[in-house]
Design a protein around this motif. Structure first.
Motif, mmCIF file in Angstrom:
data_model
loop_
_atom_site.group_PDB
_atom_site.id
_atom_site.type_symbol
_atom_site.label_atom_id
_atom_site.label_comp_id
_atom_site.label_asym_id
_atom_site.label_seq_id
_atom_site.Cartn_x
_atom_site.Cartn_y
_atom_site.Cartn_z
ATOM 1 N N LEU A 1 60.113 37.609 5.282
ATOM 2 C CA LEU A 1 59.330 38.522 6.110
ATOM 3 C C LEU A 1 59.921 38.660 7.516
ATOM 4 O O LEU A 1 59.975 39.762 8.070
ATOM 5 C CB LEU A 1 57.878 38.028 6.193
ATOM 6 N N ASN A 2 60.367 37.535 8.094
ATOM 7 C CA ASN A 2 60.934 37.577 9.445
ATOM 8 C C ASN A 2 62.227 38.381 9.487
ATOM 9 O O ASN A 2 62.463 39.162 10.417
ATOM 10 C CB ASN A 2 61.183 36.156 9.959
ATOM 11 N N GLN A 3 63.080 38.175 8.478
ATOM 12 C CA GLN A 3 64.343 38.923 8.438
ATOM 13 C C GLN A 3 64.069 40.422 8.333
ATOM 14 O O GLN A 3 64.733 41.237 8.990
ATOM 15 C CB GLN A 3 65.191 38.464 7.241
ATOM 16 N N PHE A 4 63.084 40.784 7.524
ATOM 17 C CA PHE A 4 62.776 42.204 7.336
ATOM 18 C C PHE A 4 62.157 42.808 8.594
ATOM 19 O O PHE A 4 62.566 43.875 9.050
ATOM 20 C CB PHE A 4 61.815 42.372 6.155
ATOM 21 N N ALA A 5 61.172 42.097 9.179
ATOM 22 C CA ALA A 5 60.422 42.656 10.307
ATOM 23 C C ALA A 5 61.224 42.663 11.594
ATOM 24 O O ALA A 5 61.061 43.555 12.430
ATOM 25 C CB ALA A 5 59.119 41.874 10.510
ATOM 26 N N GLU A 6 62.113 41.675 11.794
ATOM 27 C CA GLU A 6 62.793 41.529 13.083
ATOM 28 C C GLU A 6 64.134 42.253 13.149
ATOM 29 O O GLU A 6 64.590 42.582 14.245
ATOM 30 C CB GLU A 6 63.021 40.043 13.393
#
Length: 633
Positions: A438-443
């Motif tokens: 999720l962090n890789q996608f959102a950031e």
């Protein structure tokens, strides 16, 4: 003899734009004229003595200005901000214009002596130090009050007249940096010195810490793989892994301090003197006299601030923590439902359903963390802290407390209340992997995709217009002013902090946690590099000598990991078998071992110097020379 600000003409025939100032559309002409006059006026007249050029847009608006400075002006600015540069004798010293010939690579015609990031930092410093003299209001805006000593830029920002100030990218240098940094897949170190020259020390230090932490995780990952393969259900063998975890979490943080000292000495920030902090732009209060500076500025009662903190902010944080625990109990109800469903059906689908509650909970945790972050920023701003450092410390404390409980409470509950190591392993794996995805996608990937779409639209718009101005510069400014703003390394460090918690607290029951952390960090280096170079506006360089309060946060987590791993070791059947008759003896033994390990941790922190011996000698020599110079004066 120190050169005066007015002893030389600071006019530069070849204007080099470094910083962009964007005013609100429809800003009154008298306001624009007053602001540009204050920027170009000599220092003796209260100006910044910089160069300004309006950027005329297609509809004739002049709300965007390009700011630069002469080479001489930048050198004087380097002295005023206390930049530290390397001398011809390889020592690091604070730059002074009068001794400029003693610094390595200096020449009157060498305009690359100061990096572009340093030049932009100097301009930002001078703009922020533009202060009102006799003005009572900002011309054209009677509601925007001024008083002697008030920062003009801060007042323009708070009143919405100034939209933003940002440094321009150097497209050629950025292209070279992209190629060496992430343009090709390679195994090797990051170009930290080049990153520092382009983005400044704060961002370079984050990437240095990310790289160091990734390499530090490799021993845990290498040891964790055979433990996972050969001792999957044998929790007794995890005792040695937990013991190694205790040593590892202490040593890596102490060794990092030494690496950090070496880098920041080479960059000069280890020697930079701390600047006097000005009030935050959002700080407000009744006009009074600062007892330190003697200048007029807003004054706000500390008692009122404490009332806001303890009677509003603290209860709100406690309420959020309670809500987080309530959501956690709903998650355990879902886990029980999935387990019952699997027992009834015993199918491949029911086996997959066992992971669904953990995945949903991981997504909910990320959503709650982001919503709480906005609430914490609002509350901390409402508390009306005078200094930016105080604001940041209170914000970090609020966010860390909530994120720690929100991310780790379920794991502590499973480990020390339910005593279900199999569920602990499953939950840890699901939470870790889901949060990383999720962090890789959102950031990175989502902002990059949105920015790419916007860039295509802007290029079509620019090429369809006809203008006499340099199209490439107009295009660059229009593209960059619409890019997202990078708000600092807070979220990046927070992500590493939570990852460190997953690895150091419970990885003895899921040894592959370090493996997934390494894989995530390798992709994180590339995605964060992409984000800095392609997604966000170039941030201003900020000199720093350490990772600041995050060092304390990581050290606190390592202390908690000592306690957690000692309890996990004490719960293992192997250790329990040594105390078959008395559980009290087991508890006392575990407590004794935990206290001894904590004592050993603090002894190691004391024994391992924060700075290597050669750096200590160089710093001591500079201090001695400074004292001798004072004696001669």
């Amino acid at each position: 003899m120190k050169e005066s600000w007015s002893s030389f003409d600071t006019f530069e025939p070849s204007f080099r734009p470094l910083v962009v100032i964007e005013l609100a559309k429809g800003t009154r002409e008298e306001t624009r004229e007053w602001l540009t006059k204050r920027i170009v006026d000599k220092k003796a007249n209260g100006g910044a003595q910089l160069l300004v050029k309006p950027l005329v847009t297609e509809n004739g608006d002049q709300n965007i200005y390009l700011v630069g400075a002469s080479h001489f002006r930048l050198l004087l600015g380097a002295e005023s901000v206390g930049l530290v540069k390397e001398c011809n004798d390889n020592s690091m010293r604070t730059f002074t214009y009068s001794s400029r010939k003693t610094f390595k690579d200096f020449a009157d015609d060498n305009h690359n002596f100061l990096t572009m990031a340093e030049c932009q930092y100097i301009i930002k410093h001078e703009l922020e130090n533009l202060r009102a003299k006799d003005e009572k209001i900002i011309p054209g805006y009677p509601q925007a009050k001024l008083y002697p000593g008030k920062s003009i830029v801060r007042r323009l920002l708070t009143n919405g007249i100034l939209v933003q100030i940002f440094p321009l990218h150097d497209r050629e240098e950025l292209k070279k940096l992209r190629h060496t940094w992430y343009g090709r897949v390679k195994i090797g170190y990051q170009p930290l010195d080049e990153i520092r020259c382009y983005f400044g020390e704060t961002i370079a230090l984050y990437f240095g810490f990310l790289e160091y932490f990734t390499f530090a995780l490799i021993p845990m990952a290498v040891i964790g793989i055979p433990y996972y393969v050969f001792a999957w259900e044998d929790y007794d063998k995890y005792v040695m892994f937990a013991a190694f975890n205790l040593l590892w979490s202490t040593v890596i943080l102490e060794v990092w301090k030494r690496f950090c000292a070496v880098m920041t000495y080479r960059w000069g920030t280890l020697l930079m003197k701390r600047q006097f902090e000005e009030p935050r732009p959002g700080f407000h209060g009744v006009l009074g006299i600062n007892p330190v500076t003697g200048r007029e500025e807003p004054v706000y009662s500390s008692i009122k601030r404490q009332i806001r903190i303890y009677l509003v902010s603290l209860p709100f944080v406690c309420l959020c923590l309670y809500f987080s625990l309530y959501v956690m109990m709903i998650y355990f109800d879902l886990e029980q439902w999935a387990l019952d469903y699997h027992k009834e059906n015993e199918s491949n689908f029911s086996s997959l359903m066992l992971f669904v509650p953990s995945i949903i909970y991981a997504v909910v945790i990320e959503i709650m963390n982001r919503i709480y972050r906005y609430a914490a920023e609002f509350l901390t701003s409402w508390e009306n802290h005078r200094l930016e450092s105080s604001y940041q410390n209170h914000l970090i404390l609020k966010v860390l407390v909530f994120n720690f409980l929100n991310c780790f409470a379920s794991l502590f509950y499973i480990a020390f209340v339910l005593f279900d190591m199999k569920l602990l392993r499953q939950s840890l794996a699901t939470l870790l992997i889901t949060s990383q995805i999720l962090n890789q996608f959102a950031e990175a990937f989502l902002p990059y995709w949105l920015q790419k779409r916007h860039k295509k639209r802007m290029k079509k718009k620019m090429y369809s217009q006809k203008t006499d101005t340099d199209l490439s510069l107009v295009e660059q400014v229009n593209l960059e002013k619409e890019m997202g703003t990078y708000f600092g390394t807070f979220d990046d460090y927070l992500e590493l902090f939570l990852q460190f918690g997953y690895v150091s607290l419970f990885s003895c029951v899921y040894p592959l946690a370090a493996v997934f952390a390494v894989l995530n960090n390798v992709t994180e280096i590339y995605s964060d590099a992409l984000k800095m170079c392609r997604v966000y506006k170039r941030p201003f360089a900020e000199p720093t000598a350490s990772i600041g309060v995050w060092q304390l946060a990581f050290e606190t987590m390592s202390v908690i990991s000592v306690v957690t791993n000692c309890i996990l070791i004490g719960m293992s059947p192997q250790v329990n078998a040594l105390f078959p008759d008395s559980k009290m003896d087991l508890i006392l033994t575990v407590a004794l071992v935990e206290h001894m390990l904590l004592a050993m941790k603090f002894v190691m922190a004391f024994v391992i110097p924060d700075k290597p011996r050669d750096i200590q000698i160089k710093l001591a020599r500079l201090e001695f020379e400074s004292l001798e110079a004072l004696k001669q004066q």
